[in-house]
Each structure stands twice: as structure tokens, then as C-alpha cells.
Design a protein around this motif. Structure first.
Motif, PDB file in Angstrom:
ATOM      1  N   ALA A 234       0.820  -1.215   0.000  1.00 21.54           N
ATOM      2  CA  ALA A 234       0.000   0.000   0.000  1.00 21.54           C
ATOM      3  C   ALA A 234       0.854   1.265   0.000  1.00 21.54           C
ATOM      4  CB  ALA A 234      -0.924   0.004   1.215  1.00 21.54           C
ATOM      5  N   GLU A 235       2.104   1.170   0.428  1.00 17.53           N
ATOM      6  CA  GLU A 235       2.978   2.342   0.503  1.00 17.53           C
ATOM      7  C   GLU A 235       3.909   2.481  -0.692  1.00 17.53           C
ATOM      8  OE1 GLU A 235       5.116   2.295   4.143  1.00 17.53           O
ATOM      9  OE2 GLU A 235       3.333   2.442   5.414  1.00 17.53           O
ATOM     10  N   GLN A 236       4.026   1.439  -1.511  1.00 19.89           N
ATOM     11  CA  GLN A 236       5.025   1.449  -2.579  1.00 19.89           C
ATOM     12  C   GLN A 236       4.766   2.525  -3.627  1.00 19.89           C
ATOM     13  OE1 GLN A 236       5.638  -2.504  -4.194  1.00 19.89           O
ATOM     14  NE2 GLN A 236       5.824  -3.412  -2.155  1.00 19.89           N
ATOM     15  N   ALA A 237       3.515   2.899  -3.835  1.00 18.78           N
ATOM     16  CA  ALA A 237       3.207   3.944  -4.807  1.00 18.78           C
ATOM     17  C   ALA A 237       3.395   5.338  -4.230  1.00 18.78           C
ATOM     18  CB  ALA A 237       1.767   3.788  -5.308  1.00 18.78           C
ATOM     19  N   PHE A 240       7.873   7.598  -3.234  1.00 19.67           N
ATOM     20  CA  PHE A 240       8.659   8.534  -4.038  1.00 19.67           C
ATOM     21  C   PHE A 240       8.090   9.951  -3.994  1.00 19.67           C
ATOM     22  CE2 PHE A 240       9.496   4.375  -6.014  1.00 19.67           C
ATOM     23  CZ  PHE A 240      10.880   4.356  -5.918  1.00 19.67           C
ATOM     24  N   GLN A 241       7.043  10.142  -3.199  1.00 20.72           N
ATOM     25  CA  GLN A 241       6.489  11.484  -3.041  1.00 20.72           C
ATOM     26  C   GLN A 241       7.332  12.276  -2.052  1.00 20.72           C
ATOM     27  OE1 GLN A 241       2.412  11.079  -1.846  1.00 20.72           O
ATOM     28  NE2 GLN A 241       1.842   9.839  -3.621  1.00 20.72           N
ATOM     29  N   ARG A 242       7.352  13.581  -2.255  1.00 25.50           N
ATOM     30  CA  ARG A 242       8.121  14.440  -1.374  1.00 25.50           C
ATOM     31  C   ARG A 242       7.551  14.416   0.043  1.00 25.50           C
ATOM     32  NH1 ARG A 242      10.213  20.163  -2.915  1.00 25.50           N
ATOM     33  NH2 ARG A 242       8.978  19.777  -4.770  1.00 25.50           N
ATOM     34  N   PHE A 243       8.410  14.234   1.040  1.00 24.06           N
ATOM     35  CA  PHE A 243       8.104  14.252   2.470  1.00 24.06           C
ATOM     36  C   PHE A 243       7.323  13.035   2.953  1.00 24.06           C
ATOM     37  CE2 PHE A 243       8.225  18.995   1.648  1.00 24.06           C
ATOM     38  CZ  PHE A 243       9.510  19.154   2.141  1.00 24.06           C
ATOM     39  N   TYR A 244       7.124  12.038   2.099  1.00 26.39           N
ATOM     40  CA  TYR A 244       6.366  10.876   2.563  1.00 26.39           C
ATOM     41  C   TYR A 244       7.260   9.989   3.435  1.00 26.39           C
ATOM     42  CZ  TYR A 244       3.472   6.738   2.757  1.00 26.39           C
ATOM     43  OH  TYR A 244       2.729   5.683   3.218  1.00 26.39           O
ATOM     44  N   ARG A 245       6.731   9.593   4.570  1.00 27.57           N
ATOM     45  CA  ARG A 245       7.415   8.671   5.480  1.00 27.57           C
ATOM     46  C   ARG A 245       6.486   7.489   5.752  1.00 27.57           C
ATOM     47  NH1 ARG A 245      11.243  10.748   8.774  1.00 27.57           N
ATOM     48  NH2 ARG A 245      11.906   8.566   8.892  1.00 27.57           N
ATOM     49  N   GLY A 246       6.999   6.280   5.530  1.00 27.35           N
ATOM     50  CA  GLY A 246       6.205   5.090   5.766  1.00 27.35           C
ATOM     51  C   GLY A 246       5.979   4.850   7.248  1.00 27.35           C
ATOM     52  N   GLN A 247       5.008   4.006   7.553  1.00 28.88           N
ATOM     53  CA  GLN A 247       4.666   3.733   8.944  1.00 28.88           C
ATOM     54  C   GLN A 247       5.839   3.102   9.698  1.00 28.88           C
ATOM     55  OE1 GLN A 247       1.865   4.586  10.559  1.00 28.88           O
ATOM     56  NE2 GLN A 247       1.193   5.638   8.698  1.00 28.88           N
ATOM     57  N   GLN A 248       6.650   2.295   8.999  1.00 29.35           N
ATOM     58  CA  GLN A 248       7.756   1.612   9.665  1.00 29.35           C
ATOM     59  C   GLN A 248       8.991   2.498   9.809  1.00 29.35           C
ATOM     60  OE1 GLN A 248       8.584  -2.284   8.029  1.00 29.35           O
ATOM     61  NE2 GLN A 248       6.482  -2.541   7.340  1.00 29.35           N
ATOM     62  N   VAL A 273      12.894   4.811 -11.839  1.00 31.57           N
ATOM     63  CA  VAL A 273      13.223   4.018 -10.662  1.00 31.57           C
ATOM     64  C   VAL A 273      12.003   3.205 -10.248  1.00 31.57           C
ATOM     65  CG1 VAL A 273      12.628   5.909  -9.082  1.00 31.57           C
ATOM     66  CG2 VAL A 273      14.166   4.095  -8.311  1.00 31.57           C
ATOM     67  N   LYS A 274      12.238   1.981  -9.774  1.00 33.65           N
ATOM     68  CA  LYS A 274      11.156   1.105  -9.341  1.00 33.65           C
ATOM     69  C   LYS A 274      11.519   0.469  -8.004  1.00 33.65           C
ATOM     70  CE  LYS A 274       8.935  -0.287 -13.682  1.00 33.65           C
ATOM     71  NZ  LYS A 274       8.481  -1.459 -14.485  1.00 33.65           N
ATOM     72  N   VAL A 275      10.484   0.022  -7.290  1.00 33.99           N
ATOM     73  CA  VAL A 275      10.700  -0.675  -6.035  1.00 33.99           C
ATOM     74  C   VAL A 275       9.995  -2.027  -6.095  1.00 33.99           C
ATOM     75  CG1 VAL A 275       8.687   0.457  -4.966  1.00 33.99           C
ATOM     76  CG2 VAL A 275      10.459  -0.575  -3.524  1.00 33.99           C
ATOM     77  N   PHE A 276      10.680  -3.057  -5.593  1.00 34.45           N
ATOM     78  CA  PHE A 276      10.125  -4.407  -5.512  1.00 34.45           C
ATOM     79  C   PHE A 276      10.315  -4.884  -4.079  1.00 34.45           C
ATOM     80  CE2 PHE A 276      11.772  -3.637  -9.718  1.00 34.45           C
ATOM     81  CZ  PHE A 276      10.753  -4.043 -10.561  1.00 34.45           C
ATOM     82  N   SER A 277       9.216  -5.188  -3.410  1.00 34.27           N
ATOM     83  CA  SER A 277       9.334  -5.546  -2.001  1.00 34.27           C
ATOM     84  C   SER A 277       8.125  -6.333  -1.525  1.00 34.27           C
ATOM     85  CB  SER A 277       9.489  -4.273  -1.160  1.00 34.27           C
ATOM     86  OG  SER A 277       9.641  -4.582   0.206  1.00 34.27           O
ATOM     87  N   LYS A 278       8.400  -7.200  -0.534  1.00 35.56           N
ATOM     88  CA  LYS A 278       7.354  -7.893   0.200  1.00 35.56           C
ATOM     89  C   LYS A 278       7.698  -7.822   1.684  1.00 35.56           C
ATOM     90  CE  LYS A 278       5.999 -11.204  -3.393  1.00 35.56           C
ATOM     91  NZ  LYS A 278       5.839 -12.648  -3.737  1.00 35.56           N
ATOM     92  N   PRO A 279       6.711  -7.519   2.511  1.00 33.24           N
ATOM     93  CA  PRO A 279       6.984  -7.419   3.956  1.00 33.24           C
ATOM     94  C   PRO A 279       7.696  -8.651   4.484  1.00 33.24           C
ATOM     95  CG  PRO A 279       4.774  -6.626   3.462  1.00 33.24           C
ATOM     96  CD  PRO A 279       5.304  -7.220   2.183  1.00 33.24           C
ATOM     97  N   GLY A 280       8.791  -8.423   5.209  1.00 33.64           N
ATOM     98  CA  GLY A 280       9.552  -9.508   5.796  1.00 33.64           C
ATOM     99  C   GLY A 280      10.544 -10.167   4.860  1.00 33.64           C
TER     100      GLY A 280
END
Length: 292
Positions: A234-237, A240-248, A273-280
Motif C-alpha cells: 500500500a505504501e510502494q506507490a 517517491f512522493q516528497r516528504f512521505y514517510r512510511g509507517q515503519q 526508478v522502481k521498487v520491488f518488495s514484500k513485507p519480511g
């Protein structure tokens, strides 16, 4: 009867030729106006409605308004350049002094409050530096100048800066050897990779961080992979926004500008640039740069 028809035919031919000549003159005039507008040398003149169409007059008004708008935009850009330069110059010394005194205070009177003060001073310095960099890119003050070159020195220079931090956390930071080449701005590509490597080391509690390259037909892909907690889908999109900080990452040091700057640098060089991730399961940030 034949003579009348001949005269009528000649009149029709003459009218057609006259109309064609007027149309050609009008198109030539419009073409000249557009050429001058593209050169930035257009000036509105007095037009005779009996000679030129209303469309030409409207086009002249449009070009005049467009040129005025362009001049205003340039004036605003110049004002922004001056403002950014003033902010960068005027804040450099005060922030450096605040950081110095905070560090001295923390050494002489170690404690929770002095540590917080020192941390906030470093955060303020990072924020100002990041904002100045992004503003210079966005307003065109700094222009990226991609050139063909080898990626290996860039990867090494970006990674070596974070070897001490990785070692202090017990992490393994490696750069896979590569002979790949791409078209990129060396200085700003290092800036982007430093942000990616720093994030990987900062948010990985244990394991390793690896930097490696994959080559494709049109692009070269630089991967920065970690074994951290990962980024929720839910956070991957949004990251890359300015000032965005994820919950973790709310409690970790940072201002939420690094990944935004990475995206700006990538797009400014014709990449992405792209991000590929799965929690844990860790995270992989991939910076794509054109090969030609």
C-alpha cells in the motif's frame, strides 16, 4: 456564345489564381510570424483587416500573449534562483553553528535532551540540503548532463561512503563487479545511489545490502537490495512522493526527500526508478539508466 464562355472561363481562372495567391501570401505571413515567435523575436504590428484574415490577427494576439507569459515565467524562475541561492547561503553558517554547539553540548552534558537537540540539528541540516538540491533540479538551475561512461566507479564511490555505518550495524555491504556502461550524469547518479544505499543500510537491522547491475537492450538496471523488513504494498506507490514517510520509518532519522530526489534524478537522465518488495522479505530498488 463561345466567346462569352471563354471570357467566363478566363475570369474564373483569374479568380482562382488570385485566391490561390492570396492564400499563399497569408500562409507565408503566418509562417513568418511563427518563425519569429520560435526565435523569441516576434512583435505585434498593425494589421489591415482588408489584406489579412481575422485568423492572422488572432494568431498575432495569441503569440504576443504567449511571449509575455514566457517572459513572466523566466522572470519567476530568475527570482526563484535568487531565492534558493539566498536560502542556501544564509542558512549554511547558522545551521552549521547550531550543529557544532549541539555536539559540544552533548559531549559536555550527555543526556536525553542534548542527544535530541543534536539529532534535530542534523535533521535540519539534511532537510535544507535536500530541499536546495531538489529545488535546483526542479527549476532548472542545475541541469543534468548525461554522458557515456562506466558504472563501476560510480557504484564503488556511492557504496564506500556507507561501509562504516554498515559495519557498525553488523551488516555486509557488497558491490558486485561490473563492466556495464550507460549514459548518465556521474555526480547526480552518485547522489541518487547514495540515497538508495543509505536507506538500505539505515532500515536493515541485520543481514546484507548488495549493489549490482543488470544489462538490457535499452537500459542498464542498478539494483540496491537489502534484507530489511520490506515496504508494504500500500505504501510502494507513495514512497517517491516528497516528504512521505512510511509507517515503519516514522521513528528513524530522515526527512522523506531522498527517494523523491532519486526519482527526479532518474527521470532527468531519461531513466526511471522502481521498487520491488514484500513485507519480511527485504526490498530492491532498481535505478534504470539508458544505454544510449
Amino acid at each position: 456564345m463561345t466567346r462569352v464562355m471563354t471570357v467566363l472561363a478566363l475570369l474564373a481562372l483569374t479568380a482562382a489564381l488570385w485566391s490561390g495567391w492570396r492564400t499563399r501570401c497569408l500562409l507565408l505571413r503566418l509562417n513568418q510570424m511563427l518563425d519569429k515567435a520560435l526565435e523569441g523575436a516576434f512583435r505585434e504590428e498593425e494589421y489591415n483587416e482588408n489584406l489579412l484574415s481575422a485568423a492572422e490577427t488572432k494568431l498575432a494576439h495569441y503569440l504576443t500573449a504567449t511571449q509575455t507569459s514566457s517572459q513572466r515565467i523566466q522572470e519567476e524562475k530568475d527570482a526563484i534562483k535568487t531565492l534558493i541561492a539566498d536560502i542556501s547561503h544564509q542558512t549554511k553558517t547558522p545551521v552549521a553553528n547550531v550543529l557544532l554547539y549541539a555536539q559540544l553540548l552533548e559531549e559536555q552534558h550527555p543526556g536525553e535532551y542534548t542527544a535530541a537537540l543534536s539529532g534535530q540539528a542534523r535533521k535540519l541540516q539534511s532537510l535544507i540540503d535536500a530541499l536546495v538540491k531538489t529545488s535546483r533540479l526542479e527549476t532548472g538551475i542545475l541541469v543534468l548532463r548525461p554522458r557515456p561512461g562506466s558504472l563501476s566507479p560510480v557504484l564503488e564511490e556511492a557504496a564506500v561512503q556507507f561501509l562504516p555505518l554498515a559495519a557498525a550495524k553488523g551488516l555486509t555491504l557488497t558491490v558486485e563487479p561490473t563492466e556495464a556502461e550507460a549514459v548518465f550524469d556521474s555526480r547526480w547518479t552518485i547522489e541518487a545511489l547514495c540515497n538508495l544505499v543509505e536507506n538500505a543500510v539505515k532500515y536493515t537491522p541485520s543481514g546484507h545490502v548488495k549493489v549490482e547491475v543488470r544489462e538490457y537492450g535499452l537500459f542498464v538496471r542498478i539494483d540496491v537490495t537489502d534484507t530489511g523488513p520490506g515496504v508494504p504494498e500500500a505504501e510502494q506507490a507513495k514512497i517517491f512522493q516528497r516528504f512521505y514517510r512510511g509507517q515503519q520509518t516514522q521513528d528513524a532519522a530522515g526527512v522523506g526527500v531522498g527517494l523523491y530526489l532519486v526519482r527526479q534524478i532518474a527521470e532527468g537522465q531519461g531513466g526511471f526508478v522502481k521498487v520491488f518488495s514484500k513485507p519480511g522479505q527485504g526490498t530492491r530498488f532498481s535505478l534504470f539508466l539508458p544505454r544510449g
